[in-house]
Design an enzyme around this catalytic site. Structure first.
Site, PDB file in Angstrom:
ATOM      1  N   HIS A 270       0.850  -1.195   0.000  1.00 48.25           N
ATOM      2  CA  HIS A 270       0.000   0.000   0.000  1.00 48.25           C
ATOM      3  C   HIS A 270       0.889   1.249   0.000  1.00 48.25           C
ATOM      4  CE1 HIS A 270      -2.479  -3.243   1.614  1.00 48.25           C
ATOM      5  NE2 HIS A 270      -3.544  -2.551   1.255  1.00 48.25           N
TER       6      HIS A 270
ATOM      7  N   HIS B 188      -1.942  -0.698   7.108  1.00 43.97           N
ATOM      8  CA  HIS B 188      -1.637  -1.104   5.734  1.00 43.97           C
ATOM      9  C   HIS B 188      -0.486  -0.277   5.161  1.00 43.97           C
ATOM     10  CE1 HIS B 188      -4.842   1.964   5.612  1.00 43.97           C
ATOM     11  NE2 HIS B 188      -4.162   2.442   4.588  1.00 43.97           N
TER      12      HIS B 188
ATOM     13  N   PRO C  84      -6.211  -4.413  11.287  1.00 40.18           N
ATOM     14  CA  PRO C  84      -7.662  -4.286  11.455  1.00 40.18           C
ATOM     15  C   PRO C  84      -7.991  -2.856  11.893  1.00 40.18           C
ATOM     16  CG  PRO C  84      -6.841  -6.280  12.515  1.00 40.18           C
ATOM     17  CD  PRO C  84      -5.646  -5.452  12.160  1.00 40.18           C
TER      18      PRO C  84
ATOM     19  N   ASP D 163      -9.124   7.431   7.173  1.00 37.28           N
ATOM     20  CA  ASP D 163     -10.585   7.391   7.083  1.00 37.28           C
ATOM     21  C   ASP D 163     -11.143   6.044   7.526  1.00 37.28           C
ATOM     22  OD1 ASP D 163     -11.293  10.021   5.961  1.00 37.28           O
ATOM     23  OD2 ASP D 163     -10.141   9.364   4.223  1.00 37.28           O
TER      24      ASP D 163
ATOM     25  N   ILE E 254      -9.909   9.262   0.410  1.00 35.46           N
ATOM     26  CA  ILE E 254      -9.859   8.098  -0.475  1.00 35.46           C
ATOM     27  C   ILE E 254      -9.769   6.827   0.367  1.00 35.46           C
ATOM     28  CG2 ILE E 254      -8.453   6.855  -2.184  1.00 35.46           C
ATOM     29  CD1 ILE E 254      -9.776   9.209  -3.429  1.00 35.46           C
TER      30      ILE E 254
ATOM     31  N   HIS F 171      -3.843   3.313  -3.627  1.00 35.50           N
ATOM     32  CA  HIS F 171      -4.058   2.890  -2.243  1.00 35.50           C
ATOM     33  C   HIS F 171      -3.395   1.562  -1.934  1.00 35.50           C
ATOM     34  CE1 HIS F 171      -6.098   1.052   1.196  1.00 35.50           C
ATOM     35  NE2 HIS F 171      -6.419   2.269   1.582  1.00 35.50           N
TER      36      HIS F 171
ATOM     37  N   ARG G 217     -18.990 -16.908  38.797  1.00 29.25           N
ATOM     38  CA  ARG G 217     -18.735 -15.462  38.739  1.00 29.25           C
ATOM     39  C   ARG G 217     -18.467 -14.915  40.138  1.00 29.25           C
ATOM     40  NH1 ARG G 217     -24.456 -12.148  38.252  1.00 29.25           N
ATOM     41  NH2 ARG G 217     -25.744 -13.624  39.413  1.00 29.25           N
TER      42      ARG G 217
ATOM     43  N   GLU H 118     -17.972  -2.982  24.513  1.00 28.87           N
ATOM     44  CA  GLU H 118     -17.219  -4.232  24.641  1.00 28.87           C
ATOM     45  C   GLU H 118     -15.983  -4.271  23.748  1.00 28.87           C
ATOM     46  OE1 GLU H 118     -21.485  -5.144  25.725  1.00 28.87           O
ATOM     47  OE2 GLU H 118     -20.479  -4.089  24.058  1.00 28.87           O
TER      48      GLU H 118
ATOM     49  N   PHE I 135     -21.723 -11.488  24.462  1.00 33.72           N
ATOM     50  CA  PHE I 135     -21.235 -10.236  23.895  1.00 33.72           C
ATOM     51  C   PHE I 135     -19.747 -10.291  23.542  1.00 33.72           C
ATOM     52  CE2 PHE I 135     -24.744  -8.323  26.701  1.00 33.72           C
ATOM     53  CZ  PHE I 135     -25.697  -8.591  25.726  1.00 33.72           C
TER      54      PHE I 135
ATOM     55  N   HIS J   1     -29.283 -13.510  24.874  1.00 35.83           N
ATOM     56  CA  HIS J   1     -28.213 -13.368  25.862  1.00 35.83           C
ATOM     57  C   HIS J   1     -27.585 -14.698  26.275  1.00 35.83           C
ATOM     58  CE1 HIS J   1     -29.739  -9.337  26.034  1.00 35.83           C
ATOM     59  NE2 HIS J   1     -29.030  -8.997  27.092  1.00 35.83           N
TER      60      HIS J   1
END
Length: 694
Positions: free
Chosen positions: A35, A75, A124, A164, A196, A269, A366, A434, A460, A496
């Site tokens: 790139h 990139h 990412p 962007d 772009i 690009h 928990r 999250e 989630f 859920h």
């Protein structure tokens, strides 16, 4: 070149930017992939930051008080590789020539641990920005905790390059909102506003008023900066340093700047320029050197070794003075920034397991997790907890936890005379974010100094999955707490209730997933997660689970991921009973234990194997795995989740009791009966398998 580029009146500075351009062009051309557009467009921005502001030492990329730099638009990795090479990091020119090749130090996207000077793995989009929020948060909290009047050993900034694409991804919205709320004033994002993306001009699908959006988040925004004017970017960076809020610098640029026919188009690009365009670009820039050749005077301007060593030496002198006055704090700072455990760690482990065993409580895991957190936090001040607006359900807080707040929301003196708007603490309310929470936790872990953990419901985990994947890829020491781990959640219903999530998380390479069955296994899961140099997930129940009695040897064996909890037992009338192994996790371990007696009455001797972590068990030696799961004995697995995952452990001739549909809205007990996740279903399946499927 465009008119904006001509505003660079200093030829030597313009030469630095062009050197970055040509290294990117040459490397992409050699690899025949990559790139080039972003490195060409952000070259002047990079020169302004790295030559005039960034505090770093190429000879020691990991010294604690360096500034952090993140290429969120990863990139454009050749821009970073060019900067690292030219400023003096251990990244020789031959590695740039091997861009994107097998086992090179210049992979397609920056990878932490592969390339010296890379702070986080990016690609990412948006997650690098969120990592930066975590790093800035860690810096602010460490400054609160360790700095003293006149003794500032934590005083560095976090810089992010973003495009962007980063700002379109939802995770950047979550993270930016949190950063503004927390007033992370040492965070600066330089936005490459070139209009772009891969598909073309973004105006057709990204028409946000980005400066107004960030201003609404509470950021200081510097608008309409000419991104091809080093002096203009320099002024904006000075303005960011003076702000008491995080700063977004909006830099107007031309993608592919310098390429005569492709600049300003999406063609530049993500593809090489091609031989003809490369030659035309060389002529347009007046760059007369062969590929990968940088003139000595340009190298000399970039070289940061001397000033980097001086910056670190100054910090070390200040740290030595700090150590003389605050020896305990200095030792603790070094331990934590190096990732070590305290000297008394083994005593902590012993006490936690002993207390969980002696108490013998039948509680939700928990709740067992919360008790473990409270015990660990007394020994590990680096623990930094949080939850995505589910603290009362995840139980990730503990007695004595101090909430992280901004000035004006709580009382107390600012004893460290720090300029941050953030108050210290060790528990953070992330809000309903999250993905942002998980990505920020990765940044906190990469920064070092804190051991982050954060909670939400297991279902989630889908929202934060890519951050979990990145945690595994980067080997970050972060702990992801997922409660309400099955249909046992009950009345909230299938939206859920986790069904496929445990299996899905176990498929991520390098991610340790624990689903404990009681207080002792939960304590061991926490210990293993703390000790691990990598990420862990803890899957915990909402409902109470029965305590299981064990021997000391069995307690020790939990650390191996799977162990024999109850061994063969059969009715005495059967001299040679059929044998079968029952494999279970979490809430289903109790069902497996209850199945032993009825199977024995039917002449089937059952072994119960608790497998709280398939990830850890899979790493054990073959001898251990065969001892726990004898190869010549048939097996049945039971888990309140999808069945397919367990075929690797039971084989085609084995059986699985699970659930391959979504749940229902009803009390937990009714759901387990409705879906036939009960002892009788396990007994029936075990009898079928034990007798060859009849």
């Amino acid at each position: 070149m465009s008119a904006v580029a001509q505003s660079l009146t200093d030829p030597a500075t313009r030469r630095m930017a062009d050197a970055l351009r040509m290294l990117a062009i040459d490397a992409v051309e050699a690899a025949k992939s990559g790139h080039p557009g972003m490195p060409l467009g952000m070259a002047e921005i990079a020169v302004a930051l790295w030559d005039r502001h960034l505090k770093h030492n190429p000879r020691n990329p990991a010294w604690p008080d360096r500034d952090r730099f993140i290429l969120s638009n990863g990139h454009g990795s050749m821009l970073l590789y060019g900067l690292l090479h030219l400023t003096g990091y251990d990244l020789p020119i031959d590695e740039l020539k091997r861009f994107r090749q097998l086992h090179s130090k210049t992979p397609g996207h920056p990878e932490v641990g592969v390339t010296p000077g890379v702070e986080t793995t990016t690609g990412p989009l948006g997650q690098g920005l969120a990592n930066g929020v975590g790093m800035a948060l860690a810096e602010a909290l460490l400054a609160r905790e360790f700095n003293r009047p006149g003794q500032r050993i934590v005083d560095h900034r976090t810089y992010v390059f973003a495009g962007d694409g980063c700002l379109m991804e939802g995770v950047s919205h979550e993270a930016a909102s949190l950063a503004g709320t927390l007033k992370l004033d040492k965070l600066t994002v330089l936005y490459d506003d070139n209009g772009i993306s891969i598909d073309g001009h973004v105006a057709q699908w990204f028409a946000d008023d980005t400066p107004a959006r960030f201003a609404a988040y509470g950021w200081h925004v510097v608008r309409d900066v000419d991104g091809h004017d080093v002096d203009a970017v320099d002024r904006a960076l000075h303005a960011a340093r003076a702000s008491d809020r995080p700063t977004l610098i909006c830099c107007r640029t031309v993608i592919g700047q310098g390429a005569p026919s492709k600049a300003g188009t999406h063609d530049v690009h993500g593809a090489p320029l091609g031989a003809d365009e490369v030659e035309r670009t060389r002529r347009a820039l007046g760059w007369t050197y062969p590929p990968f050749v940088i003139p000595d005077e340009v190298r000399a301007r970039f070289d940061a070794n001397e000033r980097g060593a001086a910056a670190e030496a100054d910090w070390r002198a200040r740290f030595d003075a700090y150590r003389k006055r605050y020896p305990g704090e200095a030792a603790e700072f070094e331990r934590r920034t190096q990732g070590g455990l305290p000297a008394h760690w083994h005593d902590t482990v012993h006490a936690l397991l002993r207390d969980a065993d002696v108490a013998g409580e039948s509680v939700a895991t928990r709740k067992a997790s919360q008790k473990a957190i409270a015990a660990l936090a007394r020994s590990l001040p680096e623990m930094l907890g949080g939850s995505a607006d589910l603290t009362g359900s995840n139980l990730t807080d503990w007695p004595g936890a101090v909430e992280v707040r901004v000035d004006g929301e709580n009382d107390g003196d600012n004893k460290n005379n720090d300029s941050h708007g953030l108050r210290g603490g060790n528990y953070l309310h992330y809000g309903v974010r999250e993905f942002g929470m998980s990505a920020a936790m990765n940044g906190i872990a990469l920064h070092r100094g804190y051991l982050p953990f954060g909670g939400t419901f297991l279902t989630f985990s889908d929202y934060s999955r890519n951050a979990l994947r990145m945690a595994a890829l980067m080997k970050t020491r972060a702990i992801f707490v997922f409660t309400h781990d099955s249909i046992g959640l009950g009345e909230d219903g299938p939206t859920h209730q986790a069904v496929e999530h445990a299996a899905s998380l176990r498929l991520i390479p390098g991610l340790d997933v624990w689903r404990p069955c009681d207080t002792v296994e939960t304590a061991r899961a926490w210990i293993s997660a703390v000790e691990r140099d990598g990420p862990s997930c803890l899957l915990l129940s909402r409902q109470n689970l029965p305590f299981v009695t064990r021997s000391a040897a069995q307690i020790a064996d939990i650390a191996r991921g799977a162990y024999v909890l109850r061994d063969w037992a059969a009715d005495s009338a059967h001299q040679q009973p059929v044998r079968i192994v029952l494999i279970a996790t979490g809430s289903e371990v109790a069902l497996a234990l209850d199945a032993v007696a009825p199977l024995a009455a039917a002449g089937i001797a059952a072994r119960v194997v608790s497998m709280p972590s398939t990830s850890v068990f899979d790493r054990q030696p073959r001898e251990w795995r065969d001892a726990v799961l004898p190869p010549d004995v048939r097996r049945v697995a039971i888990e309140a989740g999808v069945r397919a995952f367990w075929r690797q452990y039971v084989g085609l001739e084995g059986g699985v009791v699970g659930i391959d549909t979504f749940g229902e809205s009803a009390p937990a007990a009714a759901l387990f009966e409705y879906f036939k996740l009960n002892t009788q279903a396990l007994v029936d399946e075990a009898r079928r398998v034990a007798h060859g499927g009849r």
